[in-house]
Design a protein around this motif. Structure first.
Motif, PDB file in Angstrom:
ATOM      1  N   VAL A 112      -4.729   5.983   5.719  1.00 27.95           N
ATOM      2  CA  VAL A 112      -4.563   5.302   6.780  1.00 27.95           C
ATOM      3  C   VAL A 112      -4.168   6.189   7.931  1.00 27.95           C
ATOM      4  CG1 VAL A 112      -3.432   3.407   7.988  1.00 27.95           C
ATOM      5  CG2 VAL A 112      -3.865   3.167   5.493  1.00 27.95           C
ATOM      6  N   LYS A 113      -4.776   6.732   9.141  1.00 22.77           N
ATOM      7  CA  LYS A 113      -4.474   7.456   9.869  1.00 22.77           C
ATOM      8  C   LYS A 113      -4.219   6.703  11.244  1.00 22.77           C
ATOM      9  CE  LYS A 113      -6.506  11.141  12.855  1.00 22.77           C
ATOM     10  NZ  LYS A 113      -6.922  10.067  14.269  1.00 22.77           N
ATOM     11  N   PHE A 114      -3.220   7.121  11.930  1.00 23.30           N
ATOM     12  CA  PHE A 114      -2.878   6.406  13.262  1.00 23.30           C
ATOM     13  C   PHE A 114      -2.162   7.208  14.284  1.00 23.30           C
ATOM     14  CE2 PHE A 114       0.005   5.282   9.921  1.00 23.30           C
ATOM     15  CZ  PHE A 114       1.246   5.774  10.381  1.00 23.30           C
ATOM     16  N   PHE A 166       6.228  -0.061   8.271  1.00 24.22           N
ATOM     17  CA  PHE A 166       5.263  -0.591   7.202  1.00 24.22           C
ATOM     18  C   PHE A 166       4.679  -0.007   5.784  1.00 24.22           C
ATOM     19  CE2 PHE A 166       2.400   1.716  10.003  1.00 24.22           C
ATOM     20  CZ  PHE A 166       1.434   2.173   9.361  1.00 24.22           C
ATOM     21  N   SER A 167       4.818   1.580   6.065  1.00 21.26           N
ATOM     22  CA  SER A 167       4.200   2.272   4.988  1.00 21.26           C
ATOM     23  C   SER A 167       4.998   2.336   3.902  1.00 21.26           C
ATOM     24  CB  SER A 167       3.946   3.870   5.513  1.00 21.26           C
ATOM     25  OG  SER A 167       5.224   4.506   5.916  1.00 21.26           O
ATOM     26  N   ASP A 168       6.383   1.836   3.947  1.00 19.24           N
ATOM     27  CA  ASP A 168       7.312   2.016   2.994  1.00 19.24           C
ATOM     28  C   ASP A 168       6.846   1.169   1.618  1.00 19.24           C
ATOM     29  OD1 ASP A 168       8.922   3.846   4.336  1.00 19.24           O
ATOM     30  OD2 ASP A 168      10.266   2.293   5.161  1.00 19.24           O
ATOM     31  N   ALA A 169       6.071   0.089   1.779  1.00 21.89           N
ATOM     32  CA  ALA A 169       5.693  -0.740   0.858  1.00 21.89           C
ATOM     33  C   ALA A 169       4.745  -0.299   0.077  1.00 21.89           C
ATOM     34  CB  ALA A 169       5.278  -2.064   1.600  1.00 21.89           C
ATOM     35  N   TYR A 170       4.368   1.071   0.267  1.00 17.44           N
ATOM     36  CA  TYR A 170       3.066   1.526  -0.677  1.00 17.44           C
ATOM     37  C   TYR A 170       3.641   2.935  -1.240  1.00 17.44           C
ATOM     38  CZ  TYR A 170       0.852  -2.061   2.447  1.00 17.44           C
ATOM     39  OH  TYR A 170       0.560  -3.157   3.036  1.00 17.44           O
ATOM     40  N   ASP A 171       2.797   3.185  -2.492  1.00 11.71           N
ATOM     41  CA  ASP A 171       3.013   4.307  -3.010  1.00 11.71           C
ATOM     42  C   ASP A 171       2.001   5.079  -3.527  1.00 11.71           C
ATOM     43  OD1 ASP A 171       2.787   2.914  -5.219  1.00 11.71           O
ATOM     44  OD2 ASP A 171       4.613   3.026  -6.189  1.00 11.71           O
ATOM     45  N   ASP A 172       0.845   4.545  -3.039  1.00  9.28           N
ATOM     46  CA  ASP A 172      -0.317   4.883  -3.755  1.00  9.28           C
ATOM     47  C   ASP A 172      -1.521   5.401  -2.476  1.00  9.28           C
ATOM     48  OD1 ASP A 172      -0.814   2.409  -2.691  1.00  9.28           O
ATOM     49  OD2 ASP A 172      -2.261   1.811  -4.254  1.00  9.28           O
ATOM     50  N   LYS A 173      -0.835   5.681  -1.489  1.00  6.97           N
ATOM     51  CA  LYS A 173      -1.754   6.042  -0.425  1.00  6.97           C
ATOM     52  C   LYS A 173      -1.622   7.266   0.497  1.00  6.97           C
ATOM     53  CE  LYS A 173      -2.512   1.112   0.457  1.00  6.97           C
ATOM     54  NZ  LYS A 173      -3.370   1.022  -0.491  1.00  6.97           N
ATOM     55  N   LEU A 174      -2.016   7.655   1.182  1.00  4.36           N
ATOM     56  CA  LEU A 174      -1.876   8.717   2.205  1.00  4.36           C
ATOM     57  C   LEU A 174      -1.926   8.225   3.596  1.00  4.36           C
ATOM     58  CD1 LEU A 174      -1.967  11.712   3.015  1.00  4.36           C
ATOM     59  CD2 LEU A 174      -4.411  11.908   3.158  1.00  4.36           C
ATOM     60  N   PHE A 175      -0.849   8.368   4.173  1.00 11.43           N
ATOM     61  CA  PHE A 175      -0.545   7.931   5.849  1.00 11.43           C
ATOM     62  C   PHE A 175      -0.674   9.145   6.444  1.00 11.43           C
ATOM     63  CE2 PHE A 175       1.196   4.396   3.279  1.00 11.43           C
ATOM     64  CZ  PHE A 175       0.812   3.217   3.964  1.00 11.43           C
ATOM     65  N   ILE A 176      -1.239   9.241   7.520  1.00 13.43           N
ATOM     66  CA  ILE A 176      -1.301  10.231   8.503  1.00 13.43           C
ATOM     67  C   ILE A 176      -0.857   9.640   9.922  1.00 13.43           C
ATOM     68  CG2 ILE A 176      -2.741  12.157   9.599  1.00 13.43           C
ATOM     69  CD1 ILE A 176      -4.497  11.969   7.215  1.00 13.43           C
ATOM     70  N   GLN A 177       0.005  10.392  10.574  1.00 10.14           N
ATOM     71  CA  GLN A 177       0.428   9.994  11.856  1.00 10.14           C
ATOM     72  C   GLN A 177       0.368  10.954  12.890  1.00 10.14           C
ATOM     73  OE1 GLN A 177       4.511   9.476  13.082  1.00 10.14           O
ATOM     74  NE2 GLN A 177       4.152   7.649  13.976  1.00 10.14           N
ATOM     75  N   ARG A 220       2.066  14.411  10.970  1.00  9.84           N
ATOM     76  CA  ARG A 220       3.031  14.344   9.790  1.00  9.84           C
ATOM     77  C   ARG A 220       2.119  13.389   8.937  1.00  9.84           C
ATOM     78  NH1 ARG A 220       8.110  10.535  10.369  1.00  9.84           N
ATOM     79  NH2 ARG A 220       7.376   8.901  11.637  1.00  9.84           N
ATOM     80  N   TYR A 221       2.393  13.659   7.733  1.00 11.42           N
ATOM     81  CA  TYR A 221       1.922  12.843   6.632  1.00 11.42           C
ATOM     82  C   TYR A 221       2.801  12.335   5.633  1.00 11.42           C
ATOM     83  CZ  TYR A 221       1.805  16.991   3.329  1.00 11.42           C
ATOM     84  OH  TYR A 221       2.245  17.880   2.561  1.00 11.42           O
ATOM     85  N   ARG A 222       2.323  11.435   4.607  1.00  6.06           N
ATOM     86  CA  ARG A 222       3.187  10.981   3.656  1.00  6.06           C
ATOM     87  C   ARG A 222       2.097  10.876   2.509  1.00  6.06           C
ATOM     88  NH1 ARG A 222       5.406   6.724   0.703  1.00  6.06           N
ATOM     89  NH2 ARG A 222       4.897   5.002   1.972  1.00  6.06           N
ATOM     90  N   LEU A 223       2.221  11.416   1.398  1.00  5.72           N
ATOM     91  CA  LEU A 223       1.185  11.340   0.420  1.00  5.72           C
ATOM     92  C   LEU A 223       1.978  10.642  -0.785  1.00  5.72           C
ATOM     93  CD1 LEU A 223      -1.217  12.046  -0.993  1.00  5.72           C
ATOM     94  CD2 LEU A 223      -0.254  14.205  -1.889  1.00  5.72           C
ATOM     95  N   ARG A 224       1.380   9.484  -1.173  1.00  8.78           N
ATOM     96  CA  ARG A 224       1.818   8.729  -2.043  1.00  8.78           C
ATOM     97  C   ARG A 224       3.320   8.396  -1.941  1.00  8.78           C
ATOM     98  NH1 ARG A 224      -1.470  12.625  -4.865  1.00  8.78           N
ATOM     99  NH2 ARG A 224       0.256  13.756  -5.556  1.00  8.78           N
ATOM    100  N   ASP A 225       4.370   8.716  -2.842  1.00  8.68           N
ATOM    101  CA  ASP A 225       5.544   8.257  -2.697  1.00  8.68           C
ATOM    102  C   ASP A 225       6.685   9.402  -2.361  1.00  8.68           C
ATOM    103  OD1 ASP A 225       5.497   9.785  -5.003  1.00  8.68           O
ATOM    104  OD2 ASP A 225       6.684   8.558  -6.372  1.00  8.68           O
ATOM    105  N   ALA A 226       5.899  10.326  -1.630  1.00 14.27           N
ATOM    106  CA  ALA A 226       6.776  11.351  -1.229  1.00 14.27           C
ATOM    107  C   ALA A 226       7.393  11.040   0.108  1.00 14.27           C
ATOM    108  CB  ALA A 226       5.952  12.706  -0.980  1.00 14.27           C
ATOM    109  N   GLU A 227       8.115  11.997   0.870  1.00 19.25           N
ATOM    110  CA  GLU A 227       8.744  11.883   2.077  1.00 19.25           C
ATOM    111  C   GLU A 227       7.733  12.287   3.081  1.00 19.25           C
ATOM    112  OE1 GLU A 227      11.707  10.511   2.738  1.00 19.25           O
ATOM    113  OE2 GLU A 227      11.917  10.232   0.653  1.00 19.25           O
ATOM    114  N   TRP A 228       8.058  12.107   4.222  1.00 18.10           N
ATOM    115  CA  TRP A 228       7.052  12.569   5.521  1.00 18.10           C
ATOM    116  C   TRP A 228       7.193  13.787   5.413  1.00 18.10           C
ATOM    117  CZ3 TRP A 228       3.370   9.683   8.177  1.00 18.10           C
ATOM    118  CH2 TRP A 228       3.507   8.395   7.739  1.00 18.10           C
ATOM    119  N   LYS A 229       6.170  14.598   6.085  1.00 15.39           N
ATOM    120  CA  LYS A 229       6.120  16.073   6.115  1.00 15.39           C
ATOM    121  C   LYS A 229       5.318  16.338   7.290  1.00 15.39           C
ATOM    122  CE  LYS A 229       5.410  20.654   4.076  1.00 15.39           C
ATOM    123  NZ  LYS A 229       4.947  21.344   2.995  1.00 15.39           N
TER     124      LYS A 229
END
Length: 302
Positions: free
Chosen positions: A192-194, A204-215, A223-232
């Motif tokens: 999910v990229k936004f 909203f991304s806190d509810a998921y630990d199996d995705k890649l979020f890109i902001q 910055r990104y969050r991969l699975r259950d890691a912190e945002w980097k």
């Protein structure tokens, strides 16, 4: 960059927005049309991936106006496979005027105005109904490698769910606020990229630990969050010759998808940080280069 002439061997099916970008330059009362091409997030990603050599299948419900047929022909000219593009009376076509001008303060400005070719002054997108989405899915002889979508319409969500169940990499680039359908779309997606402009709150991304979020953070990189890691955070790639940011996000998505494909298209559950960051930085470099040109696909034409 040189146009990719060889077929890459991967397929991306995309659903969402496919307006006609009517790019104009206004100087006083004089208006110069720079170009008219298929645009929108889904339209740009499909055509850019086709330029990279992917087999792309835009899935669009266009109307049977002259502009609707022009959009389909334009996708074909960019190398897209348009077997899933329909032109019918119940379809929808949007013209997006993108007007570059000088503001009263002497600084460059960009204005936007959406309308339909048959006189409406509003966005006229048509998305797949649940029945149409199921029929589209059932008609496919082979699964794509990637499903891309940019609107959380019910038919698009169903396609995301069906593809996700079949192991297809699902990439969602939302343009809507966080609501029930938005969250259903996120749940069915792998990536999910936004932008921080549309979605500054990432809770909203806190509810998921199996995705890649890109902001994306505009001039601050991303910055990104991969699975259950912190945002980097990753630093931006600065371009001192930037003249038009239109389409930079679409180049980021397209190039990132292409870069993942070059790495064997690893699933998010198997994606390691080093590969991810290599792909993201490559995507940022190309997106930074793209803003040296006018228009969302100026990099292709130059």
């Amino acid at each position: 960059m040189n146009k990719m002439n060889e077929k890459f061997g991967l397929t991306c099916l995309g659903a969402g927005t496919f307006p006609l970008d009517n790019l104009q330059e206004k100087n006083g009362k004089d208006v110069n049309v720079i170009y008219q091409h298929v645009g929108g997030t889904a339209g740009n990603v499909m055509t850019i991936l086709a330029w990279y050599g992917w087999h792309t299948l835009p899935a669009a419900r266009l109307d049977d106006s002259e502009v609707g047929f022009q959009l389909k022909a334009d996708m074909e000219a960019y190398g897209c496979d348009t077997r899933l593009v329909s032109n019918a009376p119940d379809g929808g076509t949007t013209i997006l005027d993108i007007i570059h001008k000088t503001g009263r303060d002497g600084k460059p400005k960009t204005a936007y105005m959406a309308h339909s070719p048959r006189g409406g002054r509003f966005v006229n997108h048509r998305f797949w109904t649940l029945k149409q989405a199921q029929e589209l899915f059932d008609s496919l002889k082979e699964m794509p490698d990637v499903f891309f979508f940019d609107r959380c319409a019910p038919g698009n969500i169903l396609l995301a769910q069906l593809f996700h169940e079949r192991g297809v990499l699902v990439y969602y680039e939302p343009n809507e606020p966080v609501d029930r359908n938005f969250l259903r779309a996120v749940a069915a997606s792998d990536i999910v990229k936004f932008s921080n402009e549309r979605h500054p709150d990432v809770s909203f991304s806190d509810a998921y630990d199996d995705k890649l979020f890109i902001q994306t953070l505009n001039q601050e990189g991303l910055r990104y969050r991969l699975r259950d890691a912190e945002w980097k955070k990753l630093d931006p790639v600065w371009n001192p010759d930037a003249i038009d940011g239109e389409g930079a996000g679409d180049w980021t998505s397209s190039t990132f998808i292409h870069a993942l494909g070059q790495k064997g298209l690893p699933h998010v559950s198997d994606l390691c940080v080093s590969v991810l960051e290599d792909c993201l930085m490559y995507a940022q470099r190309v997106a930074s280069e793209s803003v040296s040109y006018i228009g969302a696909k100026g990099l292709i034409h130059h």
